[in-house]
Scaffold this active site. Structure first.
Site, short mmCIF file in Angstrom:
data_model
loop_
_atom_site.label_atom_id
_atom_site.label_comp_id
_atom_site.label_asym_id
_atom_site.label_seq_id
_atom_site.Cartn_x
_atom_site.Cartn_y
_atom_site.Cartn_z
CB SER A 1 45.62 37.94 36.46
OG SER A 1 45.58 36.55 36.97
CE1 TYR B 1 44.28 39.10 41.79
CE2 TYR B 1 43.87 37.39 40.30
CZ TYR B 1 44.85 38.57 40.64
OH TYR B 1 46.14 38.90 40.21
P1 NAD Z 1 52.39 42.52 45.68
O1 NAD Z 1 51.58 42.40 46.89
O2 NAD Z 1 53.95 42.18 45.32
O3 NAD Z 1 52.61 44.34 45.20
C1 NAD Z 1 51.28 44.88 44.97
C2 NAD Z 1 51.39 46.36 45.17
O4 NAD Z 1 50.25 46.96 45.05
C3 NAD Z 1 52.37 46.87 46.38
O5 NAD Z 1 53.27 47.73 45.84
C4 NAD Z 1 51.28 47.38 47.31
O6 NAD Z 1 51.84 48.48 48.27
C5 NAD Z 1 50.32 48.07 46.06
N1 NAD Z 1 48.82 48.18 46.63
C6 NAD Z 1 48.00 47.40 47.16
N2 NAD Z 1 46.90 48.01 47.55
C7 NAD Z 1 47.24 49.34 47.11
C8 NAD Z 1 46.56 50.62 47.25
N3 NAD Z 1 45.26 50.43 47.90
N4 NAD Z 1 46.67 51.76 46.80
C9 NAD Z 1 48.16 51.84 46.07
N5 NAD Z 1 48.89 50.73 46.02
C10 NAD Z 1 48.51 49.40 46.60
O7 NAD Z 1 51.65 41.94 44.17
P2 NAD Z 1 52.22 41.38 42.94
O8 NAD Z 1 52.00 40.19 42.85
O9 NAD Z 1 53.49 42.23 42.52
O10 NAD Z 1 51.01 41.92 42.04
C11 NAD Z 1 51.04 42.95 41.30
C12 NAD Z 1 49.96 43.06 39.99
O11 NAD Z 1 49.93 41.85 39.10
C13 NAD Z 1 48.58 42.87 40.95
O12 NAD Z 1 47.59 43.74 39.72
C14 NAD Z 1 48.27 41.37 40.60
O13 NAD Z 1 46.91 41.21 40.58
C15 NAD Z 1 48.81 41.00 39.40
N6 NAD Z 1 49.42 39.63 39.04
C16 NAD Z 1 50.06 39.21 40.07
C17 NAD Z 1 50.24 37.55 39.79
C18 NAD Z 1 51.27 37.02 40.70
O14 NAD Z 1 51.41 35.63 40.73
N7 NAD Z 1 52.00 37.66 41.86
C19 NAD Z 1 49.94 36.89 38.69
C20 NAD Z 1 49.06 37.57 37.89
C21 NAD Z 1 48.65 38.89 38.10
#
Ligand code: NAD
Length: 258
Positions: free
Chosen positions: A140, A153
């Site tokens: 991130s 986080y």
């Molecule tokens: P999201 O909530 O849409 O997806 C998260 C996924 O993780 C889901 O499929 C969920 O089922 C899974 N998950 C959560 N807990 C779990 C567990 N205990 N075991 C297995 N799977 C689990 O989130 P996203 O925004 O797509 O985020 C994905 C990654 O990208 C994360 O690591 C997040 O920190 C990172 N990220 C997101 C953003 C953003 O703005 N969305 C920015 C920077 C980084």
């Protein structure tokens, strides 16, 4: 050669887009979450149908070390190899440090940081045996800089940056690379879920939180798309990226340039 890609936390958001992208390029894909619902299985089925690829849903809770390691073993059993590992599963919680719930801290460190240790440890022997591998950690902008109220986080994401570099040094002569992708704000369910907490923490309405808290840091004033993150992961998994190792690519509209 058909590669097998395991994407943790891939039933929604960024992970789902990565699974689609890698399947479209001909990879076998393993879709993962902890919930094991009909929708989870349908996500894998729709990837297979749309791209003519092989896709399997494998349940594993990324907060549990043994399940992280079992995911890699199950994927290798299903498809014969474990060539690409994308450590993507992540959760968020927003609260001041002094009020940060202990169980939320522990869950964030487990899912956003420790799960990558366990999956990577299980995958490396298989990648070494194949003489080829790609590990991509979805970190991130918060792996590089901090924001208030996100102590767990930010700590986990800074941790995964150090883990990425360490693994990269260890596997550098094995045909394997390990890198991170650092997204800025991507409009996914994870971000949607933060909006109410941010509204509370900052005492702002929804539109003001989006403009002044979220996109305030993103100079382009636009959300990153899940497809842009998936394309970056795809590049890091390509042969062209074979000498990119132990570093990160920011996809954050310029956020961390400031
Ligand atoms: P999201 O909530 O849409 O997806 C998260 C996924 O993780 C889901 O499929 C969920 O089922 C899974 N998950 C959560 N807990 C779990 C567990 N205990 N075991 C297995 N799977 C689990 O989130 P996203 O925004 O797509 O985020 C994905 C990654 O990208 C994360 O690591 C997040 O920190 C990172 N990220 C997101 C953003 C953003 O703005 N969305 C920015 C920077 C980084």
């Amino acid at each position: 050669m058909t590669r097998t890609a395991i994407i943790t936390g891939s039933t929604s958001g960024i992970g789902l887009a990565i699974a689609h992208r890698l399947a479209a390029q001909g990879c076998n894909v393993v879709v993962n979450s902890f919930s094991d619902t009909a929708e989870d299985h349908a996500a894998a089925e729709s990837i297979a149908a749309r791209h003519g690829a092989r896709a399997a849903y494998i349940k594993a809770d990324m907060s549990k070390p043994a399940e992280c390691r079992a995911l890699i073993a199950a994927a290798a059993e299903r498809f014969g190899t474990a060539d690409i590992l994308v450590n993507n599963a992540g959760i968020q919680h927003v609260a001041p440090v002094e009020a940060f719930p202990v169980e939320k801290w522990d869950a964030i460190i487990a899912i956003n940081l420790s799960s990558a240790f366990h999956t990577t440890a299980a995958a490396i022997p298989l990648m070494k045996a194949a003489g080829w591998g790609r590990i991509v950690n979805i970190a991130s902008a918060h792996g590089l800089v901090a924001s208030p109220f996100k102590s767990a986080y930010v700590s986990a994401k800074h941790g995964i940056m150090g883990f990425t570099k360490t693994v990269a040094l260890e596997i550098a002569r094995d045909g394997i690379t390990c890198n991170a992708v650092c997204p800025g704000y991507v409009l996914t369910p994870l971000v949607e879920a933060q909006i109410p907490d941010q509204m509370k923490a900052h005492d702002m309405d929804r539109e003001t939180v989006i403009r002044e808290v979220m996109l305030e840091k993103q100079p382009t004033k636009e959300f990153v798309t899940v497809e842009q993150i998936a394309a970056t992961v795809s590049f890091l998994c390509s042969e062209d990226a074979a000498q990119i190792n132990g570093t990160h690519i920011s996809v954050d509209g310029g956020w961390t340039a400031e």
